[in-house]
Design a protein around this motif. Structure first.
Motif, PDB file in Angstrom:
ATOM      1  N   LEU A 130       0.877  -1.173   0.000  1.00 21.99           N
ATOM      2  CA  LEU A 130       0.000   0.000   0.000  1.00 21.99           C
ATOM      3  C   LEU A 130       0.908   1.215   0.000  1.00 21.99           C
ATOM      4  O   LEU A 130       1.489   1.564   1.023  1.00 21.99           O
ATOM      5  N   SER A 131       1.075   1.832  -1.154  1.00 21.72           N
ATOM      6  CA  SER A 131       2.083   2.887  -1.276  1.00 21.72           C
ATOM      7  C   SER A 131       1.661   4.004  -2.207  1.00 21.72           C
ATOM      8  O   SER A 131       0.753   3.849  -3.018  1.00 21.72           O
ATOM      9  N   GLY A 132       2.350   5.119  -2.081  1.00 16.60           N
ATOM     10  CA  GLY A 132       2.068   6.238  -2.971  1.00 16.60           C
ATOM     11  C   GLY A 132       2.427   7.549  -2.329  1.00 16.60           C
ATOM     12  O   GLY A 132       3.298   7.607  -1.461  1.00 16.60           O
ATOM     13  N   SER A 133       1.742   8.593  -2.751  1.00 17.02           N
ATOM     14  CA  SER A 133       2.035   9.914  -2.211  1.00 17.02           C
ATOM     15  C   SER A 133       0.817  10.814  -2.312  1.00 17.02           C
ATOM     16  O   SER A 133      -0.093  10.560  -3.096  1.00 17.02           O
ATOM     17  N   LEU A 134       0.817  11.847  -1.473  1.00 17.39           N
ATOM     18  CA  LEU A 134      -0.210  12.880  -1.538  1.00 17.39           C
ATOM     19  C   LEU A 134       0.494  14.225  -1.610  1.00 17.39           C
ATOM     20  O   LEU A 134       1.580  14.376  -1.040  1.00 17.39           O
ATOM     21  N   THR A 135      -0.124  15.176  -2.272  1.00 21.20           N
ATOM     22  CA  THR A 135       0.469  16.504  -2.404  1.00 21.20           C
ATOM     23  C   THR A 135      -0.546  17.563  -2.014  1.00 21.20           C
ATOM     24  O   THR A 135      -1.718  17.469  -2.353  1.00 21.20           O
ATOM     25  N   ARG A 136      -0.079  18.557  -1.251  1.00 17.24           N
ATOM     26  CA  ARG A 136      -0.968  19.651  -0.846  1.00 17.24           C
ATOM     27  C   ARG A 136      -0.224  20.967  -0.945  1.00 17.24           C
ATOM     28  O   ARG A 136       1.002  20.987  -0.957  1.00 17.24           O
ATOM     29  N   GLN A 137      -0.974  22.073  -0.924  1.00 15.34           N
ATOM     30  CA  GLN A 137      -0.317  23.378  -0.981  1.00 15.34           C
ATOM     31  C   GLN A 137      -0.849  24.320   0.079  1.00 15.34           C
ATOM     32  O   GLN A 137      -1.963  24.149   0.578  1.00 15.34           O
ATOM     33  N   ASP A 138      -0.025  25.316   0.422  1.00 14.77           N
ATOM     34  CA  ASP A 138      -0.454  26.348   1.358  1.00 14.77           C
ATOM     35  C   ASP A 138       0.209  27.653   0.940  1.00 14.77           C
ATOM     36  O   ASP A 138       1.262  27.648   0.300  1.00 14.77           O
ATOM     37  N   ASP A 139      -0.406  28.748   1.287  1.00 16.82           N
ATOM     38  CA  ASP A 139       0.071  30.063   0.861  1.00 16.82           C
ATOM     39  C   ASP A 139      -0.241  31.052   1.981  1.00 16.82           C
ATOM     40  O   ASP A 139      -1.414  31.237   2.315  1.00 16.82           O
ATOM     41  N   ARG A 140       0.791  31.631   2.587  1.00 16.55           N
ATOM     42  CA  ARG A 140       0.538  32.577   3.676  1.00 16.55           C
ATOM     43  C   ARG A 140       1.403  33.803   3.575  1.00 16.55           C
ATOM     44  O   ARG A 140       2.543  33.740   3.107  1.00 16.55           O
ATOM     45  N   GLU A 141       0.851  34.914   4.065  1.00 15.44           N
ATOM     46  CA  GLU A 141       1.635  36.135   4.160  1.00 15.44           C
ATOM     47  C   GLU A 141       1.813  36.388   5.659  1.00 15.44           C
ATOM     48  O   GLU A 141       0.820  36.468   6.394  1.00 15.44           O
ATOM     49  N   LEU A 142       3.055  36.447   6.102  1.00 14.35           N
ATOM     50  CA  LEU A 142       3.311  36.530   7.537  1.00 14.35           C
ATOM     51  C   LEU A 142       4.319  37.643   7.856  1.00 14.35           C
ATOM     52  O   LEU A 142       5.149  37.994   7.008  1.00 14.35           O
ATOM     53  N   PRO A 143       4.254  38.178   9.068  1.00 14.90           N
ATOM     54  CA  PRO A 143       5.204  39.238   9.449  1.00 14.90           C
ATOM     55  C   PRO A 143       6.608  38.683   9.634  1.00 14.90           C
ATOM     56  O   PRO A 143       6.794  37.550  10.094  1.00 14.90           O
ATOM     57  N   VAL A 144       7.601  39.506   9.278  1.00 19.82           N
ATOM     58  CA  VAL A 144       9.002  39.147   9.495  1.00 19.82           C
ATOM     59  C   VAL A 144       9.589  40.229  10.391  1.00 19.82           C
ATOM     60  O   VAL A 144      10.082  41.250   9.920  1.00 19.82           O
ATOM     61  N   GLU A 145       9.494  40.010  11.686  1.00 21.41           N
ATOM     62  CA  GLU A 145       9.897  41.032  12.653  1.00 21.41           C
ATOM     63  C   GLU A 145      11.380  40.995  12.976  1.00 21.41           C
ATOM     64  O   GLU A 145      11.993  42.003  13.236  1.00 21.41           O
ATOM     65  N   ASP A 146      11.910  39.772  13.022  1.00 21.38           N
ATOM     66  CA  ASP A 146      13.325  39.679  13.395  1.00 21.38           C
ATOM     67  C   ASP A 146      14.050  38.598  12.604  1.00 21.38           C
ATOM     68  O   ASP A 146      13.481  37.968  11.740  1.00 21.38           O
ATOM     69  N   ALA A 147      15.311  38.405  12.948  1.00 24.68           N
ATOM     70  CA  ALA A 147      16.182  37.504  12.190  1.00 24.68           C
ATOM     71  C   ALA A 147      15.672  36.075  12.107  1.00 24.68           C
ATOM     72  O   ALA A 147      15.857  35.399  11.104  1.00 24.68           O
ATOM     73  N   ASN A 148      15.030  35.594  13.168  1.00 21.82           N
ATOM     74  CA  ASN A 148      14.622  34.191  13.129  1.00 21.82           C
ATOM     75  C   ASN A 148      13.179  33.998  12.650  1.00 21.82           C
ATOM     76  O   ASN A 148      12.656  32.904  12.683  1.00 21.82           O
ATOM     77  N   HIS A 203      11.865  33.888   9.702  1.00 22.17           N
ATOM     78  CA  HIS A 203      11.693  32.927   8.600  1.00 22.17           C
ATOM     79  C   HIS A 203      11.625  31.502   9.112  1.00 22.17           C
ATOM     80  O   HIS A 203      10.803  30.703   8.662  1.00 22.17           O
ATOM     81  N   ILE A 204      12.516  31.181  10.061  1.00 19.02           N
ATOM     82  CA  ILE A 204      12.531  29.821  10.609  1.00 19.02           C
ATOM     83  C   ILE A 204      11.192  29.543  11.294  1.00 19.02           C
ATOM     84  O   ILE A 204      10.588  28.485  11.120  1.00 19.02           O
ATOM     85  N   VAL A 205      10.730  30.512  12.089  1.00 22.39           N
ATOM     86  CA  VAL A 205       9.474  30.348  12.816  1.00 22.39           C
ATOM     87  C   VAL A 205       8.297  30.191  11.842  1.00 22.39           C
ATOM     88  O   VAL A 205       7.474  29.288  11.981  1.00 22.39           O
ATOM     89  N   ASN A 206       8.239  31.082  10.854  1.00 22.47           N
ATOM     90  CA  ASN A 206       7.124  31.036   9.891  1.00 22.47           C
ATOM     91  C   ASN A 206       7.113  29.744   9.094  1.00 22.47           C
ATOM     92  O   ASN A 206       6.080  29.083   8.967  1.00 22.47           O
ATOM     93  N   ILE A 207       8.277  29.390   8.555  1.00 20.00           N
ATOM     94  CA  ILE A 207       8.362  28.169   7.745  1.00 20.00           C
ATOM     95  C   ILE A 207       8.103  26.949   8.619  1.00 20.00           C
ATOM     96  O   ILE A 207       7.394  26.022   8.238  1.00 20.00           O
ATOM     97  N   GLY A 208       8.665  26.971   9.800  1.00 20.19           N
ATOM     98  CA  GLY A 208       8.482  25.866  10.740  1.00 20.19           C
ATOM     99  C   GLY A 208       7.006  25.618  11.021  1.00 20.19           C
ATOM    100  O   GLY A 208       6.527  24.476  10.953  1.00 20.19           O
ATOM    101  N   ARG A 209       6.296  26.693  11.322  1.00 21.55           N
ATOM    102  CA  ARG A 209       4.871  26.542  11.642  1.00 21.55           C
ATOM    103  C   ARG A 209       4.081  26.039  10.444  1.00 21.55           C
ATOM    104  O   ARG A 209       3.200  25.188  10.585  1.00 21.55           O
TER     105      ARG A 209
END
Lengths: 277, 251
Positions: free
Chosen positions: A195-213, A215-221
């Motif tokens: 039983l094998s295969g794959s699924l694909t989904r997408q997401d699109d968000r506009e988020l604040p970038v307040e400080d250096a980290n 991007h990590i926080v936004n992408i992580g979430r």
């Protein structure tokens, strides 16, 4: 222009075909397809998802995952050492600024991987784009502990980032490849359920970038939310939907019993109706 | 189909190949065909292919031509019946009862092939608008001389909404049919009963397999949530390393 359209059409056909062919034979299918259309090699290799392969970074003593995004020619770049294997003196690497972010992302997702997968391998690769940057988060976990069954999970999260001052737009395209095989010995035979295969989904968000980290926080979430949703979808599709389909092909119980019951109900209902009129 | 045309880009070469490729595919799928002018449905399989494009329907003792591209049957001719016809017809009758009881939209034909009675069963469900297809195909071969029953059942399910997921499983069986009575009806009843028993076991095996994969394999790959039972605090994770990097850069 005409050439490009024809190429694109061939690509679409190839991708569509790949989607319909048994996922268990991704690599075989890919090779056959490339034999017919060698000119599409570069494009196709980057579009169709093959199971992730693991390599060893000898200098850092760590494992990393390989894909088209950390490939240059026949060499692959380790996210830990930032070096190519086999060595490539002019191999493409992210800019200094991006490399810092890449290092941090790899550390963060290594933690993420441990918390959710309790094992496995993760790798993050970033690359510079005209306006901003893009990246891919890869995770692989294999579960082959028992004789009766084994499986593997491969996550491929491709993210495009467009920075706009103190905001950024993140476009995520995620594919999870799930392979599971159950074996049952029957006398001297081995029956396998694949039983094998794959699924694909997408997401699109506009988020604040307040400080250096940020991007990590936004992408992580985004990745975490996406995997949460996809785990549920996988469970639903693989173990519920396809199972229901199998049992709709053959009924374990005698269908005549159900048919007789229905006929009896209809007759009874008909009799009751006529009595009340 | 359109995909292959788009890739090959040579319609003439394609036309030559296409009929034989489709024939192969249809016979592999056990395509069910209505025999024109007769109230009979027959499976197209390698066992009843008389010649290229011509098939036998043992239940009406006719032969017909089949256009694999347009899926149309024509040119129905009478055919000879075989010596084993009594046993074949009896087994067909038993099998029809079995198929009606267990396959919602199934069909089966029993063929005489190289001295053995070959029963082909097919049950398909196509729902392309819901992005899925499923097929159950079984071949059971009974040799009246050696009293041996050999079978192979194959199940394939394909789900392709926003992805590509396939179930693929097959099982082979072999058994000596025990204590065979001598009359035709009893023999065919016994064989049909055995077929039903093995297929039921196979289906149970699939159910067991699903339970194993869902409860053990899948769960062992990725947790729903970390042990903390909460989603990750990304600020905390990101700060830990990147903060350190920036501090070092500034110094």
């Amino acid at each position: 222009m005409a050439d490009y359209d024809e190429n694109e059409q061939q690509m679409d056909c190839a991708l569509d075909l790949m989607r319909r062919l048994p996922p268990q034979n991704v690599e075989e299918n890919l090779v056959t397809l490339l034999e017919v259309m060698p000119e599409l090699t570069e494009d196709l290799l980057s579009a169709v998802d093959q199971p992730l392969k693991v390599r060893q970074d000898a200098t850092e003593g760590k494992e990393y995952l390989v894909c088209d995004y950390n490939r240059d020619g026949d060499s692959y770049r380790s996210p830990w050492s930032n070096e190519y294997d086999p060595p490539l003196p002019d191999g493409s690497v992210p800019s200094d600024r991006l490399r810092k972010l890449e290092i941090a992302a790899n550390e963060a997702f290594d933690t993420y991987k441990e918390l959710y997968y309790e094992g496995g391998v993760s790798s993050v690769y970033l690359w510079d784009m005209d306006d901003s940057f893009a990246g891919v988060v890869l995770i692989k976990k294999v579960n082959d502990g028992t004789v009766r069954s084994k499986g593997s999970w491969d996550s491929i999260h491709v993210i495009e980032v467009v920075e706009k001052g103190r905001q950024a737009r993140y476009k995520l395209t995620s594919t999870v490849m799930l392979y599971t095989v159950a074996s049952a010995a029957k006398g001297d035979r081995l029956n396998e359920i694949n039983l094998s295969g794959s699924l694909t989904r997408q997401d699109d968000r506009e988020l604040p970038v307040e400080d250096a980290n940020a991007h990590i926080v936004n992408i992580g979430r985004m990745v975490e939310d996406m995997e949460f949703k996809m785990r549920n979808s996988l469970q639903e599709v693989y173990f519920s939907k396809t199972h229901d389909i199998v049992n709709s092909l053959r009924s374990a119980t005698d269908l005549n019993e159900a048919r007789n019951r229905e006929r009896l109900q209809r007759d009874l209902f008909g009799q009751l109706k006529s009595r009340n009129e | 189909m359109l995909n292959i045309r788009g890739i090959v880009n040579d319609d003439d070469a394609l036309q030559e190949q296409i009929e034989s490729v489709l024939a192969e595919s249809n016979m592999q799928q056990f395509l069910v065909v209505s025999v024109p002018e007769k109230e009979s449905k027959v499976l197209l399989t390698p066992y009843n292919q008389v010649s290229e494009g011509r098939y036998l329907d043992p239940n009406t003792r006719t032969e017909f031509a089949f256009d694999h591209l347009r899926r149309v049957a024509s040119d129905v001719q009478d055919s000879e019946s075989s010596e084993q016809e009594e046993l074949r017809a009896s087994l067909q009758k038993e099998l029809d009862t079995y198929v009606e009881a267990h396959y919602p939209e199934g069909a089966a034909t029993v063929f005489l092939h190289e001295g053995s009675l070959v029963s082909c069963i097919v049950s398909n469900k196509f729902s392309p608008n819901n992005y899925w297809n499923g097929s159950w195909r079984a071949v059971w071969s009974f040799n009246p001389e050696t009293k041996q029953l050999n079978g192979s059942t194959k199940v394939k399910v394909h789900y392709f909404e926003d992805g590509n997921v396939q179930l693929d499983t097959q099982s082979d069986f072999a058994a000596d049919v025990p204590d065979l009575p001598s009359d035709t009806v009893s023999v065919s009843q016994k064989v049909a009963k055995l077929i039903g028993k093995y297929e039921a076991e196979f289906q149970q095996g699939i159910n067991d397999g699903y339970r194993q994969l869902a409860d053990k394999t899948f769960k062992g790959l990725r947790r729903t949530l970390p042990v903390t039972r909460n989603k990750i605090d990304w600020e905390k994770i990101a700060n830990y390393k990147l903060g350190g990097e920036l501090v070092n850069a500034e110094q």
